[in-house]
Design a protein around this motif. Structure first.
Motif, PDB file in Angstrom:
ATOM      1  N   ILE A  27      30.334  10.093 -48.181  1.00 30.72           N
ATOM      2  CA  ILE A  27      28.960  10.423 -48.585  1.00 30.72           C
ATOM      3  C   ILE A  27      28.897  11.012 -49.998  1.00 30.72           C
ATOM      4  O   ILE A  27      27.902  10.827 -50.688  1.00 30.72           O
ATOM      5  N   MET A  28      29.934  11.706 -50.452  1.00 28.32           N
ATOM      6  CA  MET A  28      29.924  12.294 -51.801  1.00 28.32           C
ATOM      7  C   MET A  28      30.270  11.271 -52.865  1.00 28.32           C
ATOM      8  O   MET A  28      29.936  11.443 -54.022  1.00 28.32           O
ATOM      9  N   ARG A  29      30.990  10.241 -52.469  1.00 27.26           N
ATOM     10  CA  ARG A  29      31.430   9.175 -53.373  1.00 27.26           C
ATOM     11  C   ARG A  29      32.243   9.727 -54.541  1.00 27.26           C
ATOM     12  O   ARG A  29      32.119   9.287 -55.679  1.00 27.26           O
ATOM     13  N   ASP A  30      33.101  10.686 -54.219  1.00 26.63           N
ATOM     14  CA  ASP A  30      34.020  11.250 -55.202  1.00 26.63           C
ATOM     15  C   ASP A  30      35.176  11.890 -54.446  1.00 26.63           C
ATOM     16  O   ASP A  30      35.112  12.077 -53.230  1.00 26.63           O
ATOM     17  N   HIS A  31      36.202  12.255 -55.187  1.00 31.38           N
ATOM     18  CA  HIS A  31      37.385  12.881 -54.591  1.00 31.38           C
ATOM     19  C   HIS A  31      37.015  14.225 -53.967  1.00 31.38           C
ATOM     20  O   HIS A  31      36.366  15.059 -54.604  1.00 31.38           O
ATOM     21  N   VAL A  32      37.410  14.425 -52.723  1.00 30.94           N
ATOM     22  CA  VAL A  32      37.150  15.660 -51.985  1.00 30.94           C
ATOM     23  C   VAL A  32      38.463  16.089 -51.338  1.00 30.94           C
ATOM     24  O   VAL A  32      39.161  15.267 -50.758  1.00 30.94           O
ATOM     25  N   THR A  33      38.793  17.369 -51.429  1.00 31.75           N
ATOM     26  CA  THR A  33      39.983  17.875 -50.752  1.00 31.75           C
ATOM     27  C   THR A  33      39.631  18.214 -49.305  1.00 31.75           C
ATOM     28  O   THR A  33      38.452  18.312 -48.946  1.00 31.75           O
ATOM     29  N   GLU A  34      40.650  18.431 -48.484  1.00 31.49           N
ATOM     30  CA  GLU A  34      40.413  18.809 -47.092  1.00 31.49           C
ATOM     31  C   GLU A  34      39.695  20.158 -47.010  1.00 31.49           C
ATOM     32  O   GLU A  34      38.823  20.348 -46.161  1.00 31.49           O
ATOM     33  N   GLU A  35      40.044  21.087 -47.899  1.00 34.96           N
ATOM     34  CA  GLU A  35      39.378  22.394 -47.920  1.00 34.96           C
ATOM     35  C   GLU A  35      37.892  22.237 -48.241  1.00 34.96           C
ATOM     36  O   GLU A  35      37.035  22.859 -47.609  1.00 34.96           O
ATOM     37  N   MET A  36      37.588  21.393 -49.221  1.00 33.80           N
ATOM     38  CA  MET A  36      36.188  21.127 -49.579  1.00 33.80           C
ATOM     39  C   MET A  36      35.443  20.518 -48.397  1.00 33.80           C
ATOM     40  O   MET A  36      34.306  20.905 -48.107  1.00 33.80           O
ATOM     41  N   ALA A  37      36.086  19.580 -47.729  1.00 30.51           N
ATOM     42  CA  ALA A  37      35.452  18.902 -46.593  1.00 30.51           C
ATOM     43  C   ALA A  37      35.127  19.889 -45.482  1.00 30.51           C
ATOM     44  O   ALA A  37      34.055  19.814 -44.865  1.00 30.51           O
ATOM     45  N   GLU A  38      36.015  20.834 -45.234  1.00 30.87           N
ATOM     46  CA  GLU A  38      35.748  21.840 -44.202  1.00 30.87           C
ATOM     47  C   GLU A  38      34.562  22.732 -44.581  1.00 30.87           C
ATOM     48  O   GLU A  38      33.731  23.047 -43.732  1.00 30.87           O
ATOM     49  N   GLU A  39      34.490  23.130 -45.843  1.00 32.83           N
ATOM     50  CA  GLU A  39      33.344  23.933 -46.295  1.00 32.83           C
ATOM     51  C   GLU A  39      32.057  23.128 -46.197  1.00 32.83           C
ATOM     52  O   GLU A  39      31.004  23.660 -45.847  1.00 32.83           O
ATOM     53  N   MET A  40      32.151  21.838 -46.517  1.00 31.62           N
ATOM     54  CA  MET A  40      30.980  20.962 -46.411  1.00 31.62           C
ATOM     55  C   MET A  40      30.525  20.846 -44.960  1.00 31.62           C
ATOM     56  O   MET A  40      29.326  20.795 -44.680  1.00 31.62           O
ATOM     57  N   MET A  41      31.484  20.824 -44.046  1.00 33.83           N
ATOM     58  CA  MET A  41      31.142  20.782 -42.629  1.00 33.83           C
ATOM     59  C   MET A  41      30.377  22.045 -42.232  1.00 33.83           C
ATOM     60  O   MET A  41      29.332  21.975 -41.581  1.00 33.83           O
ATOM     61  N   VAL A  42      30.892  23.200 -42.638  1.00 38.54           N
ATOM     62  CA  VAL A  42      30.234  24.473 -42.331  1.00 38.54           C
ATOM     63  C   VAL A  42      28.823  24.477 -42.912  1.00 38.54           C
ATOM     64  O   VAL A  42      27.862  24.886 -42.262  1.00 38.54           O
ATOM     65  N   ASN A  43      28.685  23.970 -44.140  1.00 39.79           N
ATOM     66  CA  ASN A  43      27.381  23.932 -44.783  1.00 39.79           C
ATOM     67  C   ASN A  43      26.435  22.967 -44.073  1.00 39.79           C
ATOM     68  O   ASN A  43      25.244  23.237 -43.949  1.00 39.79           O
ATOM     69  N   THR A  44      26.959  21.863 -43.612  1.00 38.09           N
ATOM     70  CA  THR A  44      26.140  20.897 -42.869  1.00 38.09           C
ATOM     71  C   THR A  44      25.599  21.536 -41.600  1.00 38.09           C
ATOM     72  O   THR A  44      24.423  21.373 -41.264  1.00 38.09           O
ATOM     73  N   LEU A  45      26.445  22.286 -40.903  1.00 38.07           N
ATOM     74  CA  LEU A  45      26.009  22.976 -39.692  1.00 38.07           C
ATOM     75  C   LEU A  45      24.969  24.057 -40.023  1.00 38.07           C
ATOM     76  O   LEU A  45      24.025  24.261 -39.267  1.00 38.07           O
ATOM     77  N   LEU A  46      25.150  24.727 -41.169  1.00 30.02           N
ATOM     78  CA  LEU A  46      24.169  25.709 -41.631  1.00 30.02           C
ATOM     79  C   LEU A  46      22.824  25.025 -41.877  1.00 30.02           C
ATOM     80  O   LEU A  46      21.780  25.512 -41.446  1.00 30.02           O
ATOM     81  N   ARG A  47      22.844  23.885 -42.545  1.00 32.38           N
ATOM     82  CA  ARG A  47      21.604  23.149 -42.817  1.00 32.38           C
ATOM     83  C   ARG A  47      20.958  22.665 -41.520  1.00 32.38           C
ATOM     84  O   ARG A  47      19.733  22.710 -41.383  1.00 32.38           O
ATOM     85  N   LYS A  48      21.773  22.240 -40.586  1.00 37.24           N
ATOM     86  CA  LYS A  48      21.236  21.797 -39.300  1.00 37.24           C
ATOM     87  C   LYS A  48      20.529  22.961 -38.597  1.00 37.24           C
ATOM     88  O   LYS A  48      19.440  22.805 -38.050  1.00 37.24           O
ATOM     89  N   GLU A  49      21.149  24.125 -38.647  1.00 34.68           N
ATOM     90  CA  GLU A  49      20.554  25.316 -38.029  1.00 34.68           C
ATOM     91  C   GLU A  49      19.280  25.745 -38.760  1.00 34.68           C
ATOM     92  O   GLU A  49      18.252  26.005 -38.134  1.00 34.68           O
ATOM     93  N   LYS A  50      19.327  25.796 -40.084  1.00 34.59           N
ATOM     94  CA  LYS A  50      18.189  26.281 -40.868  1.00 34.59           C
ATOM     95  C   LYS A  50      17.002  25.325 -40.828  1.00 34.59           C
ATOM     96  O   LYS A  50      15.856  25.762 -40.877  1.00 34.59           O
TER      97      LYS A  50
END
Length: 159
Positions: free
Chosen positions: A90-113
């Motif tokens: 979805i980002m269409r760029d290089h993402v590290t595993e650490e970045m992906a995990e933070e993105m997951m947390v943020n996605t869940l935050l957005r889902k909640e908010k």
């Protein structure tokens, strides 16, 4: 700057695989943009803008679904790779595993908010398709700040 005659000259760029995802049309667009702007990096960014704008929200929806399924689960090595794969998708760029995990947390935050999966998809889609581009590293820092504060702050990249 030399003219690029084929996509193999660009294939060693960081983020190439995440951007093109093996799509011939995207590879051709990247080659065209790199030649038009006489720069690999500018060509990459211009191509990324076009690809993000055309992205189907079903890809983002799939990302939100995967994040929801991994919520409250201790994520193992193979799940980290899956997260990274879909984050790059979805980002269409290089993402590290650490970045992906933070993105997951943020996605869940957005889902909640935003109260639903659709709200999270709409928010992420708006961010990615706003017509401006930021490096993934900046997006990552914004996401970390949002996760730390527990609030959605950034709705689109800053200039």
């Amino acid at each position: 700057m030399k003219r690029f005659s084929n996509v193999n000259q660009l294939s060693r760029m960081r983020g190439f695989d995440a951007l093109t995802q093996g799509e011939n049309a995207t590879e051709e667009l990247l080659l065209e943009k790199c030649n038009e702007f006489k720069s690999k990096r500018i060509g990459f960014n211009k191509t990324r803008l076009v690809v993000l704008d055309k992205m189907n929200d079903s890809d983002i929806s799939e990302w939100v679904d995967i994040c929801s399924n991994l919520n409250n689960v201790e994520i193992n090595k193979s799940q980290r790779k899956v997260l990274r794969f879909f984050a790059e998708r979805i980002m269409r760029d290089h993402v590290t595993e650490e970045m992906a995990e933070e993105m997951m947390v943020n996605t869940l935050l957005r889902k909640e908010k935003f109260g639903s999966m659709e709200g999270a998809v709409k928010s992420i889609s708006g961010y990615l398709k706003c017509g401006r581009i930021t490096p993934v590293s900046q997006t990552y820092l914004e996401i970390c700040k949002e996760n730390q504060e527990g609030e959605v702050i950034y709705h689109e990249p800053r200039q």
